[in-house]
Design a protein around this motif. Sequence first.
Motif, mmCIF file in Angstrom:
data_model
loop_
_atom_site.group_PDB
_atom_site.id
_atom_site.type_symbol
_atom_site.label_atom_id
_atom_site.label_comp_id
_atom_site.label_asym_id
_atom_site.label_seq_id
_atom_site.Cartn_x
_atom_site.Cartn_y
_atom_site.Cartn_z
ATOM 1 N N VAL A 24 0.843 -1.265 -0.002
ATOM 2 C CA VAL A 24 0.014 -0.035 0.136
ATOM 3 C C VAL A 24 0.713 1.272 0.038
ATOM 4 N N ILE A 25 2.025 1.176 0.913
ATOM 5 C CA ILE A 25 2.747 2.236 0.985
ATOM 6 C C ILE A 25 3.441 2.708 -0.442
ATOM 7 N N SER A 26 4.068 1.351 -1.112
ATOM 8 C CA SER A 26 4.767 1.551 -2.343
ATOM 9 C C SER A 26 3.615 1.991 -3.393
ATOM 10 N N GLY A 27 2.255 1.639 -3.543
ATOM 11 C CA GLY A 27 1.173 2.190 -4.203
ATOM 12 C C GLY A 27 0.846 3.529 -4.241
ATOM 13 N N ILE A 28 1.100 4.150 -2.997
ATOM 14 C CA ILE A 28 0.824 5.500 -2.568
ATOM 15 C C ILE A 28 2.000 6.358 -3.149
ATOM 16 N N ARG A 29 3.220 5.773 -3.090
ATOM 17 C CA ARG A 29 4.376 6.486 -3.511
ATOM 18 C C ARG A 29 4.294 6.434 -5.084
ATOM 19 N N LEU A 30 3.838 5.530 -5.611
ATOM 20 C CA LEU A 30 3.482 5.505 -7.256
ATOM 21 C C LEU A 30 2.644 6.351 -7.558
ATOM 22 N N ILE A 54 9.401 12.661 1.274
ATOM 23 C CA ILE A 54 8.476 11.780 1.588
ATOM 24 C C ILE A 54 8.591 10.424 1.040
ATOM 25 N N ALA A 55 8.871 10.518 -0.256
ATOM 26 C CA ALA A 55 9.057 9.245 -1.129
ATOM 27 C C ALA A 55 10.344 8.503 -0.691
ATOM 28 N N GLY A 56 11.270 9.235 -0.262
ATOM 29 C CA GLY A 56 12.491 8.304 0.217
ATOM 30 C C GLY A 56 12.163 7.870 1.580
ATOM 31 N N ALA A 57 11.455 8.458 2.473
ATOM 32 C CA ALA A 57 11.376 8.091 3.829
ATOM 33 C C ALA A 57 10.423 6.941 3.463
ATOM 34 N N SER A 58 9.420 7.030 2.950
ATOM 35 C CA SER A 58 8.460 5.666 2.746
ATOM 36 C C SER A 58 9.052 4.788 2.173
ATOM 37 N N ASP A 59 10.074 4.747 1.258
ATOM 38 C CA ASP A 59 10.939 3.642 0.713
ATOM 39 C C ASP A 59 11.410 2.807 1.729
ATOM 40 N N TRP A 60 12.289 3.711 2.581
ATOM 41 C CA TRP A 60 12.930 2.914 3.944
ATOM 42 C C TRP A 60 11.673 2.365 4.761
ATOM 43 N N PHE A 61 10.765 3.090 5.182
ATOM 44 C CA PHE A 61 9.753 2.489 5.943
ATOM 45 C C PHE A 61 9.178 1.533 5.569
ATOM 46 N N ASP A 62 8.534 1.302 4.145
ATOM 47 C CA ASP A 62 8.032 0.037 3.729
ATOM 48 C C ASP A 62 8.945 -0.983 3.807
ATOM 49 N N GLY A 63 10.195 -0.982 3.440
ATOM 50 C CA GLY A 63 11.388 -1.918 3.749
ATOM 51 C C GLY A 63 11.258 -2.644 5.099
ATOM 52 N N VAL A 64 11.230 -1.633 6.206
ATOM 53 C CA VAL A 64 11.514 -2.214 7.686
ATOM 54 C C VAL A 64 10.294 -3.019 7.868
ATOM 55 N N ILE A 65 9.123 -2.396 7.482
ATOM 56 C CA ILE A 65 7.892 -3.194 7.846
ATOM 57 C C ILE A 65 7.921 -4.473 7.006
ATOM 58 N N ALA A 66 8.281 -4.664 5.933
ATOM 59 C CA ALA A 66 8.335 -5.913 5.332
ATOM 60 C C ALA A 66 9.210 -6.869 5.866
ATOM 61 N N ARG A 67 10.280 -6.346 6.263
ATOM 62 C CA ARG A 67 10.970 -7.282 7.089
ATOM 63 C C ARG A 67 10.868 -7.502 8.525
ATOM 64 N N ARG A 68 10.281 -6.590 9.258
ATOM 65 C CA ARG A 68 9.863 -6.848 10.769
ATOM 66 C C ARG A 68 8.648 -7.664 10.547
ATOM 67 N N LEU A 78 8.561 -5.901 -7.135
ATOM 68 C CA LEU A 78 8.234 -5.335 -8.245
ATOM 69 C C LEU A 78 7.938 -3.694 -8.149
ATOM 70 N N LEU A 79 6.947 -3.381 -7.185
ATOM 71 C CA LEU A 79 6.495 -2.175 -7.029
ATOM 72 C C LEU A 79 7.664 -1.263 -6.533
ATOM 73 N N ASP A 80 8.359 -1.621 -5.418
ATOM 74 C CA ASP A 80 9.237 -0.817 -4.711
ATOM 75 C C ASP A 80 10.305 -0.274 -5.731
ATOM 76 N N PRO A 81 11.262 -1.169 -6.453
ATOM 77 C CA PRO A 81 12.042 -0.826 -7.208
ATOM 78 C C PRO A 81 11.379 0.116 -8.435
ATOM 79 N N ALA A 82 10.348 -0.369 -8.916
ATOM 80 C CA ALA A 82 9.776 0.409 -9.968
ATOM 81 C C ALA A 82 9.437 2.014 -9.524
ATOM 82 N N ALA A 83 8.981 1.963 -8.273
ATOM 83 C CA ALA A 83 8.778 3.466 -7.831
ATOM 84 C C ALA A 83 9.982 4.329 -7.822
ATOM 85 N N ASP A 84 11.149 3.519 -7.269
ATOM 86 C CA ASP A 84 12.240 4.207 -7.124
ATOM 87 C C ASP A 84 12.851 4.762 -8.795
ATOM 88 N N ARG A 85 12.667 3.622 -9.367
ATOM 89 C CA ARG A 85 13.112 4.068 -10.893
ATOM 90 C C ARG A 85 12.455 5.317 -11.333
#
Length: 203
Positions: A24-30, A54-68, A78-85
């Motif tokens: 959801v966070i990655s979707g909002i970032r997109l 906000i985009a940079g912070a959410s990128d870090w935040f969704d990674g933390v949530i996914a791992r935790r 797919l979404l995470d690197p797509a948003a970054d690129r």
Amino acid sequence: MSSRTPQSRTGDEVSDRVWTVPNVISGIRLLLVPVFAVLIFTERDAAALVVLVIAGASDWFDGVIARRFNQTSRLGQLLDPAADRLYIFVTLVGLAWRELVPWWLVLVIVLRDVVLACLLPVLNRHGYGPLPVHLAGKAGTFALMYAFPLLLLASVPGVVGALAWTVGWASAWWGVGLYWVAALLYVEQVVRIVRADRGRSRA
């Protein structure tokens, strides 16, 4: 043959779930990408910087949530690197359009993603999905995302602009270098996959 996507770097199981908090966070970032594009092309730099932070912070935040919370998913991979690129591409084109960075920098970074895109059909033929994002790629993305706000600030006259220009370009060079190091590591992984599959076929 079913698609074989490697497990995440942390060893967490990669699931097929769609509705996860990181997704959801990655979707909002997109969804914020076109907003960011309008802001940067219309030179509303203060608002563009806010969206980029906000985009940079959410990128870090969704990674933390996914791992935790063990919410690593194939869709998220797919979404995470797509948003970054997309953020990197939009920022680069906007900065180049405004003549704040040279067009060759856009070409160097886009060419790297073209190389990675050419690897996907090879992976698909061997039954693999996209490879997990490498740490070097993440570090390169972080360096570039850190460089862009500074390069925007470089247009400010005086000491602030000069300092932003120096640090921004230093970060950009680190980002480009790490971006290409990650690309070479992906190429090496794909070569090993192809060789291993050919070896199994011969056996």
